[in-house]
Design a protein around this motif. Structure first.
Motif, PDB file in Angstrom:
ATOM      1  N   TYR A 113       0.811  -1.212   0.000  1.00 29.46           N
ATOM      2  CA  TYR A 113       0.000   0.000   0.000  1.00 29.46           C
ATOM      3  C   TYR A 113       0.851   1.273   0.000  1.00 29.46           C
ATOM      4  CZ  TYR A 113      -3.960  -3.043   0.723  1.00 29.46           C
ATOM      5  OH  TYR A 113      -4.918  -4.021   0.555  1.00 29.46           O
TER       6      TYR A 113
ATOM      7  N   GLN B 242      -0.123   4.114  -2.441  1.00 33.94           N
ATOM      8  CA  GLN B 242      -1.224   4.953  -1.980  1.00 33.94           C
ATOM      9  C   GLN B 242      -0.820   5.818  -0.792  1.00 33.94           C
ATOM     10  OE1 GLN B 242      -4.482   1.816  -1.842  1.00 33.94           O
ATOM     11  NE2 GLN B 242      -5.702   3.659  -2.050  1.00 33.94           N
TER      12      GLN B 242
ATOM     13  N   VAL C 238     -10.375   2.418   1.068  1.00 33.84           N
ATOM     14  CA  VAL C 238      -9.234   1.752   0.426  1.00 33.84           C
ATOM     15  C   VAL C 238      -9.657   0.342   0.027  1.00 33.84           C
ATOM     16  CG1 VAL C 238      -6.888   0.899   0.727  1.00 33.84           C
ATOM     17  CG2 VAL C 238      -7.549   3.084   1.736  1.00 33.84           C
ATOM     18  N   ASP C 239      -9.373  -0.045  -1.212  1.00 36.78           N
ATOM     19  CA  ASP C 239      -9.654  -1.407  -1.700  1.00 36.78           C
ATOM     20  C   ASP C 239     -11.105  -1.832  -1.477  1.00 36.78           C
ATOM     21  OD1 ASP C 239      -7.508  -2.389  -3.102  1.00 36.78           O
ATOM     22  OD2 ASP C 239      -6.452  -3.109  -1.333  1.00 36.78           O
TER      23      ASP C 239
ATOM     24  N   LYS D 228      -2.021  -7.150   0.006  1.00 34.94           N
ATOM     25  CA  LYS D 228      -2.925  -7.432  -1.104  1.00 34.94           C
ATOM     26  C   LYS D 228      -2.128  -8.161  -2.176  1.00 34.94           C
ATOM     27  CE  LYS D 228      -6.053  -5.325  -4.473  1.00 34.94           C
ATOM     28  NZ  LYS D 228      -6.623  -4.061  -4.993  1.00 34.94           N
TER      29      LYS D 228
END
Length: 670
Positions: free
Chosen positions: A382, A385, A463-464, A476
């Motif tokens: 992540y 991001q 998120v996601d 992920k």
């Protein structure tokens, strides 16, 4: 304007022949135009036998480390003037080859002064006889530095990032407080020799007397949960508690307080914030000095890491991530003591540099190895991001030690997406559970929560596909999203119009909803690791015999820097002596000798040669049996007894009754 200058100054269009371009702007690093949030682990190659490098660097990578930091200690290489030793565990190039094979970039901390609790901070004794001023622009001193840098470059040539090698950055000197022109002189020497790297760094503490030109060196910061260097022999002293609160202030007022004098009021904050917030010395543990012997907990390192990330840091650099052992010197021991020519602030063990790190002196995987690993997986998956997100501080930033009046939290956000960082932990304090907490970030209001005492976690927002979750994103991979269930916090997962409540961890193979998987904390720390082999040790315990009682107790002297001095070699002639017989054991070479004892200082010998030592702080004294001399199966353990009213800080975990005792000696898996 400052941000654009920084991009121009630091990008440098450096691209590896087989790698990708590295650029740094005012917020983060990018590799191949992708923002990243690296986890940088410090390891000192010359403190680990060369035959162990490959396995240990691989362990670091498995722990989620994506970048290596490493000192090059001058006196490990040129202890005797003009005699350069790049052999064995001093072979920098061979170590860089190992890092290259693991595809881990390396930041070399070149010195000439490093500290690292090495004799004279790494500067060789002979240099102090030359009549020049060290760590200055004295032409004679710089002549010797240039000669040393040239030697380093013989090891680095062809291994720079632009050549397809792992070396991406270099630090000049360490914890320097003088004029920036000295650091620029070091950089000029390095560039003239042939160093051509994506970026260059310096420690961001203390404040320089005059600055380096903007954009020439990225200041890197740090923080520790405790410090052996503190002059006090009491628990909980200093400003270490500030590392456990979210705040904009980047530097630490607790690092190296025996030698540095600075305060939060110092620092050019506007210029500081035009650089990205990177760290190089976030305490992965702490050494023990003779006069002060902290006992670190896994939560200390994890809490600090989450706090730094939640305070806007986009590179977490740990010191140390892997412990080590001082190599043998040619004329002297290579540890810092109060009796050395320079850098004589503290008395450190002769051999061990375990540092209570995530990976110990012999590569032992300590609990915070796994605890930090789940955070590193999050940073990898992540980071793209997270890196551009700005930090928001809804709470007070400057608080008293142990302040339990509110929940400590922050969040980072960009374009309606974010992460909430929670820290209800402070070392040596007992923060209470916080009830009826309403968190709000990125326009999303969480339901009322109780945050248990000691909780440290990160919650996602938008998120996601997750509107919000009271679980921590871990990774992920292959379209699967893995989250950690936070102990004591009911797991809520809000996805689209669905709000799934009171979810239970099912592990990495069974989803709790669609492609979302909920893990226990232990599963999160070991996610994607192959099942670690455990070797049953079908051997008896070593045979232990006390062969000599202690002689007269030594007089504990106070050294030049006003703290207790460690014992000398001669003092150990009066130590209690035990023999440890391993000759009846079957193949213990892959195991550790674990000595549970009580005493002041213990030393382990083989055939009269000092193997390792230990300043007692309540933890066992361990030694890697695979490092024993060939065919050696008989050891000698010497222990100096504890004395009454010693001028030494011991943690509560230590049994400080006068005398000594060996409770148990066992063989264990590393």
């Amino acid at each position: 304007m400052l941000l654009s200058v920084l991009v121009i100054s630091l990008t440098m269009s450096v691209q590896a022949a087989l790698g990708e371009r590295i650029a740094i702007n005012g917020y983060y690093m990018s590799i191949g135009d992708k923002p990243v949030v690296p986890a940088m682990g410090e390891v000192h190659y010359s403190r680990i036998p060369a035959g162990e490098w490959s396995a240990e660097v691989h362990k670091m990578k498995e722990g989620g480390i994506t970048m290596i930091a490493c000192y090059v200690f001058w006196n490990h290489i040129e202890e005797l003037e003009g005699q350069y030793d790049w052999s064995g565990q001093r072979d920098l190039r061979a170590f860089l080859e190992v890092c290259k094979a693991e595809e881990l970039p390396v930041v070399l901390r070149l010195g000439p002064f490093c500290h690292g609790e090495v004799r004279c901070g790494g500067i060789p004794d002979w240099l102090f006889t030359k009549g020049c001023k060290s760590r200055s622009e004295d032409p004679l001193f710089l002549k010797y530095v240039q000669r040393f840098y040239r030697q380093i470059f013989t090891q680095v040539q062809g291994m720079q990032w632009k050549d397809g090698g792992p070396v991406v950055g270099a630090q000049f000197d360490n914890e320097y407080r003088g004029h920036g022109s000295y650091l620029m002189a070091l950089k000029k020497i390095a560039l003239g020799i042939g160093f051509d790297l994506p970026f260059y760094t310096r420690t961001g503490w203390p404040e320089l007397a005059s600055p380096v030109p903007f954009g020439e060196m990225i200041p890197l910061y740090g923080d520790y949960a405790d410090g052996f260097w503190d002059r006090s022999i009491k628990e909980g002293v200093g400003n270490y508690y500030k590392a456990f609160n979210f705040r904009q202030f980047r530097s630490s007022t607790a690092i190296a307080t025996e030698q540095l004098d600075y305060s939060e009021g110092n620092g050019k904050k506007d210029e500081e914030r035009a650089y990205p917030y990177f760290t190089c010395e976030l305490g992965g543990g702490m050494m023990t000095a003779y006069h002060r012997r902290p006992y670190l907990y896994p939560e200390d390192a994890y809490s600090m890491a989450v706090v730094k990330l939640g305070s806007g840091s986009n590179l977490l650099g740990y010191y140390m991530y892997h412990g080590g052992t001082n190599p043998d010197g040619k004329r002297t021991y290579l540890n810092e003591t109060q009796q050395t020519i320079a850098t004589n602030y503290n008395d450190l063990p002769v051999k061990t540099y375990d540092f209570q790190a995530p990976l110990g002196e012999f590569g032992q995987k300590n609990p915070h190895y796994y605890m930090l690993r789940k955070l590193h997986l999050f940073m990898q998956d992540y980071g793209e991001q997270l890196a551009p997100m700005t930090a928001v501080y809804p709470c007070k930033q400057d608080i008293p030690q142990g302040d339990d009046s509110f929940l400590r939290w922050s969040y980072r956000e960009k374009d309606g997406c974010g992460f909430v960082f929670i820290n209800n932990y402070e070392r040596l304090q007992h923060l209470s559970a916080k009830r009826d907490i309403r968190l709000e970030a990125c326009g999303v209001l969480f339901p009322k929560l109780t945050i248990p005492a000691g909780t440290v976690c990160i919650f996602p927002v938008n998120v996601d596909g997750i509107k919000y979750a009271t679980a921590q994103l871990v990774a992920k991979r292959d379209g699967k999203v893995y989250l950690e269930q936070i102990k004591g916090v009911p797991t809520i997962l809000a996805i689209g119009n669905k709000v799934l409540k009171n979810l239970k961890a099912k592990g990495p193979d069974v989803p709790v909803y669609q492609n979302y998987y909920l893990l226990t904390s232990e599963q999160a720390g070991r996610l994607f690791l192959d099942k670690e082999a455990r070797h049953d040790i079908a051997v008896k315990a070593p045979i232990i015999n006390k062969v000599k009682e202690a002689g007269p107790l030594r007089t504990i002297t106070i050294g030049v820097n006003k703290v207790a001095e460690e014992p000398s070699d001669e003092d150990f002639e009066q130590a209690v002596v035990y023999t440890i017989d391993l000759s009846h054991l079957s193949s213990p070479d892959s195991c550790l000798l674990n000595i549970d004892y009580r005493g002041d200082v213990a030393r382990l010998y083989a055939d009269g040669k000092l193997l390792d030592d230990n300043f007692y702080n309540g933890r066992p004294f361990q030694y890697a049996l695979w490092r024993l001399p060939k065919d050696c199966r008989k050891l000698q353990l010497r222990i100096l007894p504890l004395q009454k009213d010693m001028p030494v800080f011991f943690p509560k975990e230590a049994d400080t009754r006068p005398g000594e005792q060996v409770n148990q000696v066992t063989i264990i898996n590393p």
